[in-house]
Design a protein around this motif. Sequence first.
Motif, PDB file in Angstrom:
ATOM      1  N   GLY A 103      12.354   7.085  -9.095  1.00  0.00           N
ATOM      2  CA  GLY A 103      13.054   8.352  -9.048  1.00  0.00           C
ATOM      3  C   GLY A 103      12.394   9.453  -8.249  1.00  0.00           C
ATOM      4  N   ARG A 104      11.497   9.111  -7.356  1.00  0.00           N
ATOM      5  CA  ARG A 104      10.891  10.129  -6.497  1.00  0.00           C
ATOM      6  C   ARG A 104      10.384   9.466  -5.233  1.00  0.00           C
ATOM      7  NH1 ARG A 104       5.285   9.960  -6.202  1.00  0.00           N
ATOM      8  NH2 ARG A 104       4.151   8.973  -7.933  1.00  0.00           N
ATOM      9  N   LEU A 105      10.120  10.292  -4.225  1.00  0.00           N
ATOM     10  CA  LEU A 105       9.425   9.808  -3.042  1.00  0.00           C
ATOM     11  C   LEU A 105       7.946   9.636  -3.361  1.00  0.00           C
ATOM     12  CD1 LEU A 105      10.999  12.134  -0.320  1.00  0.00           C
ATOM     13  CD2 LEU A 105      11.729   9.843  -0.985  1.00  0.00           C
ATOM     14  N   GLY A 106       7.287   8.796  -2.579  1.00  0.00           N
ATOM     15  CA  GLY A 106       5.841   8.702  -2.690  1.00  0.00           C
ATOM     16  C   GLY A 106       5.179   9.926  -2.085  1.00  0.00           C
ATOM     17  N   THR A 107       3.927  10.113  -2.425  1.00  0.00           N
ATOM     18  CA  THR A 107       3.145  11.206  -1.855  1.00  0.00           C
ATOM     19  C   THR A 107       2.006  10.627  -1.028  1.00  0.00           C
ATOM     20  OG1 THR A 107       1.532  11.375  -3.657  1.00  0.00           O
ATOM     21  CG2 THR A 107       3.624  12.573  -3.918  1.00  0.00           C
ATOM     22  N   PRO A 108       1.499  11.387  -0.059  1.00  0.00           N
ATOM     23  CA  PRO A 108       0.308  10.926   0.653  1.00  0.00           C
ATOM     24  C   PRO A 108      -0.848  10.601  -0.291  1.00  0.00           C
ATOM     25  CG  PRO A 108       1.312  12.722   1.852  1.00  0.00           C
ATOM     26  CD  PRO A 108       2.048  12.624   0.539  1.00  0.00           C
ATOM     27  N   GLY A 109      -0.943  11.346  -1.392  1.00  0.00           N
ATOM     28  CA  GLY A 109      -1.993  11.061  -2.364  1.00  0.00           C
ATOM     29  C   GLY A 109      -1.847   9.694  -3.005  1.00  0.00           C
ATOM     30  N   ASP A 110      -0.611   9.251  -3.237  1.00  0.00           N
ATOM     31  CA  ASP A 110      -0.402   7.894  -3.767  1.00  0.00           C
ATOM     32  C   ASP A 110      -0.998   6.857  -2.825  1.00  0.00           C
ATOM     33  OD1 ASP A 110       1.104   8.779  -6.003  1.00  0.00           O
ATOM     34  OD2 ASP A 110       2.951   8.770  -4.825  1.00  0.00           O
ATOM     35  N   ALA A 111      -0.745   7.032  -1.542  1.00  0.00           N
ATOM     36  CA  ALA A 111      -1.266   6.089  -0.549  1.00  0.00           C
ATOM     37  C   ALA A 111      -2.777   6.171  -0.459  1.00  0.00           C
ATOM     38  CB  ALA A 111      -0.638   6.368   0.810  1.00  0.00           C
ATOM     39  N   ALA A 112      -3.319   7.372  -0.553  1.00  0.00           N
ATOM     40  CA  ALA A 112      -4.772   7.539  -0.456  1.00  0.00           C
ATOM     41  C   ALA A 112      -5.492   6.837  -1.601  1.00  0.00           C
ATOM     42  CB  ALA A 112      -5.119   9.026  -0.430  1.00  0.00           C
ATOM     43  N   GLU A 113      -4.912   6.867  -2.784  1.00  0.00           N
ATOM     44  CA  GLU A 113      -5.540   6.185  -3.916  1.00  0.00           C
ATOM     45  C   GLU A 113      -5.624   4.677  -3.668  1.00  0.00           C
ATOM     46  OE1 GLU A 113      -7.094   7.257  -6.492  1.00  0.00           O
ATOM     47  OE2 GLU A 113      -6.602   9.386  -6.342  1.00  0.00           O
ATOM     48  N   LEU A 114      -4.561   4.091  -3.134  1.00  0.00           N
ATOM     49  CA  LEU A 114      -4.573   2.657  -2.861  1.00  0.00           C
ATOM     50  C   LEU A 114      -5.542   2.334  -1.730  1.00  0.00           C
ATOM     51  CD1 LEU A 114      -3.579  -0.160  -3.452  1.00  0.00           C
ATOM     52  CD2 LEU A 114      -1.520   0.336  -2.105  1.00  0.00           C
ATOM     53  N   ALA A 115      -5.572   3.173  -0.691  1.00  0.00           N
ATOM     54  CA  ALA A 115      -6.516   2.946   0.403  1.00  0.00           C
ATOM     55  C   ALA A 115      -7.951   3.005  -0.102  1.00  0.00           C
ATOM     56  CB  ALA A 115      -6.300   3.989   1.500  1.00  0.00           C
ATOM     57  N   LEU A 116      -8.248   3.977  -0.956  1.00  0.00           N
ATOM     58  CA  LEU A 116      -9.593   4.070  -1.532  1.00  0.00           C
ATOM     59  C   LEU A 116      -9.957   2.786  -2.257  1.00  0.00           C
ATOM     60  CD1 LEU A 116     -12.158   5.514  -2.548  1.00  0.00           C
ATOM     61  CD2 LEU A 116     -10.749   6.470  -4.404  1.00  0.00           C
ATOM     62  N   PHE A 117      -9.062   2.300  -3.093  1.00  0.00           N
ATOM     63  CA  PHE A 117      -9.345   1.062  -3.819  1.00  0.00           C
ATOM     64  C   PHE A 117      -9.627  -0.097  -2.860  1.00  0.00           C
ATOM     65  CE2 PHE A 117      -7.581  -2.936  -5.585  1.00  0.00           C
ATOM     66  CZ  PHE A 117      -8.529  -3.148  -6.576  1.00  0.00           C
ATOM     67  N   LEU A 118      -8.832  -0.217  -1.814  1.00  0.00           N
ATOM     68  CA  LEU A 118      -8.939  -1.379  -0.932  1.00  0.00           C
ATOM     69  C   LEU A 118     -10.159  -1.339  -0.021  1.00  0.00           C
ATOM     70  CD1 LEU A 118      -5.182  -1.914  -0.038  1.00  0.00           C
ATOM     71  CD2 LEU A 118      -6.622  -3.369  -1.494  1.00  0.00           C
ATOM     72  N   VAL A 119     -10.733  -0.163   0.225  1.00  0.00           N
ATOM     73  CA  VAL A 119     -11.977  -0.132   1.009  1.00  0.00           C
ATOM     74  C   VAL A 119     -13.213  -0.086   0.118  1.00  0.00           C
ATOM     75  CG1 VAL A 119     -10.921   0.957   3.025  1.00  0.00           C
ATOM     76  CG2 VAL A 119     -11.999   2.394   1.282  1.00  0.00           C
ATOM     77  N   SER A 120     -13.034   0.117  -1.175  1.00  0.00           N
ATOM     78  CA  SER A 120     -14.166   0.278  -2.079  1.00  0.00           C
ATOM     79  C   SER A 120     -14.666  -1.068  -2.586  1.00  0.00           C
ATOM     80  CB  SER A 120     -13.763   1.157  -3.266  1.00  0.00           C
ATOM     81  OG  SER A 120     -13.017   0.407  -4.214  1.00  0.00           O
ATOM     82  N   PRO A 121     -15.878  -1.084  -3.161  1.00  0.00           N
ATOM     83  CA  PRO A 121     -16.386  -2.321  -3.755  1.00  0.00           C
ATOM     84  C   PRO A 121     -15.534  -2.834  -4.909  1.00  0.00           C
ATOM     85  CG  PRO A 121     -18.152  -0.708  -3.457  1.00  0.00           C
ATOM     86  CD  PRO A 121     -16.860   0.009  -3.186  1.00  0.00           C
ATOM     87  N   ARG A 122     -14.681  -1.998  -5.472  1.00  0.00           N
ATOM     88  CA  ARG A 122     -13.836  -2.422  -6.586  1.00  0.00           C
ATOM     89  C   ARG A 122     -12.860  -3.519  -6.184  1.00  0.00           C
ATOM     90  NH1 ARG A 122     -12.613   3.828  -8.255  1.00  0.00           N
ATOM     91  NH2 ARG A 122     -14.561   4.240  -9.379  1.00  0.00           N
ATOM     92  N   SER A 123     -12.569  -3.627  -4.886  1.00  0.00           N
ATOM     93  CA  SER A 123     -11.652  -4.678  -4.410  1.00  0.00           C
ATOM     94  C   SER A 123     -12.402  -5.739  -3.617  1.00  0.00           C
ATOM     95  CB  SER A 123     -10.550  -4.058  -3.542  1.00  0.00           C
ATOM     96  OG  SER A 123     -11.111  -3.425  -2.398  1.00  0.00           O
ATOM     97  N   GLY A 124     -13.647  -5.964  -3.985  1.00  0.00           N
ATOM     98  CA  GLY A 124     -14.523  -6.829  -3.192  1.00  0.00           C
ATOM     99  C   GLY A 124     -14.094  -8.273  -3.073  1.00  0.00           C
ATOM    100  N   TRP A 125     -13.166  -8.744  -3.917  1.00  0.00           N
ATOM    101  CA  TRP A 125     -12.701 -10.134  -3.811  1.00  0.00           C
ATOM    102  C   TRP A 125     -11.237 -10.184  -3.402  1.00  0.00           C
ATOM    103  CZ3 TRP A 125     -10.977 -14.624  -7.135  1.00  0.00           C
ATOM    104  CH2 TRP A 125     -11.478 -15.833  -6.639  1.00  0.00           C
ATOM    105  N   ILE A 126     -10.805  -9.167  -2.672  1.00  0.00           N
ATOM    106  CA  ILE A 126      -9.421  -9.111  -2.217  1.00  0.00           C
ATOM    107  C   ILE A 126      -9.398  -9.032  -0.700  1.00  0.00           C
ATOM    108  CG2 ILE A 126      -7.270  -7.784  -2.233  1.00  0.00           C
ATOM    109  CD1 ILE A 126      -8.053  -6.702  -4.963  1.00  0.00           C
ATOM    110  N   THR A 127      -8.719  -9.974  -0.069  1.00  0.00           N
ATOM    111  CA  THR A 127      -8.513  -9.916   1.381  1.00  0.00           C
ATOM    112  C   THR A 127      -7.240 -10.673   1.745  1.00  0.00           C
ATOM    113  OG1 THR A 127      -9.641 -10.077   3.526  1.00  0.00           O
ATOM    114  CG2 THR A 127      -9.800 -11.995   2.068  1.00  0.00           C
ATOM    115  N   GLY A 128      -6.635 -10.277   2.850  1.00  0.00           N
ATOM    116  CA  GLY A 128      -5.419 -10.927   3.322  1.00  0.00           C
ATOM    117  C   GLY A 128      -4.162 -10.528   2.574  1.00  0.00           C
ATOM    118  N   GLY A 129      -4.239  -9.465   1.761  1.00  0.00           N
ATOM    119  CA  GLY A 129      -3.095  -9.069   0.951  1.00  0.00           C
ATOM    120  C   GLY A 129      -2.276  -7.958   1.572  1.00  0.00           C
ATOM    121  N   THR A 130      -0.992  -7.945   1.234  1.00  0.00           N
ATOM    122  CA  THR A 130      -0.099  -6.840   1.573  1.00  0.00           C
ATOM    123  C   THR A 130       0.396  -6.248   0.267  1.00  0.00           C
ATOM    124  OG1 THR A 130       0.589  -7.801   3.671  1.00  0.00           O
ATOM    125  CG2 THR A 130       2.051  -6.163   2.698  1.00  0.00           C
TER     126      THR A 130
END
Length: 246
Positions: A207-234
Amino acid sequence: MADGVMHGEVVLVSGAASGIGAAVVQRLRAEGARVAALDRQPVDGADASAQADLRAGEAVAQAVGQLVSALGPVTSLVHCAGVCPAGGTLDDDDALWLDTYSVNVLGALRLMRQVVPGMRARRHGAVVLVSSINARFATPTLAAYAASKAALEEMARTAALEFAPDNVRVNVIAPASVDTPMLQASFARADDPDAARARNVQRHPLGRLGTPGDAAELALFLVSPRSGWITGGTFPLDGGAGVTRR
């Protein structure tokens, strides 16, 4: 903050002057990263910035060199820059399609050529490429854009496999409608911009558009050590739009 999850990391962010890119810059810095910002326009709020057009390989190389000189080797890349021309499959000539691919696909490749060899040598790195929900769905009004994003996702999967032995991860964020200047410009082209925006919101079950902040949170996770065993995903970032595409 010195104790943030990205402390000690140097992240190159393209398309950093506005929209998702600007939000990524702010979020990464809040988590302790030093951010190297790249855009055609001046960028405020980063640790270092440079200007270049992603269509020009030599200009990209020079700009990245300036940023590395200022901050040190790049440990992660978040590629947010892109163009989104309107038009159906037969509406535009070769020049528009080639230009779209030059920015959205080859722009990402030109950046990876500059920073990934160093990541591989250090056996440490992450790449996040911003795609679109339109890479997976027929999009008659954005044919070149959708095709370029599909190509970007396939390039990311191949790169993820190639770089994995050197511990360099590659992932993709696939947003639906994020409230950025690019999206606002698409509404402005409609006969009734307010109605166009309302129809777009209705396509998202949350029921709403996304915000740039929503995208930034996901980008942070994907470059951080918290996603260290994730690659090749969309990873969809779409408020549920990919479930129903209504």
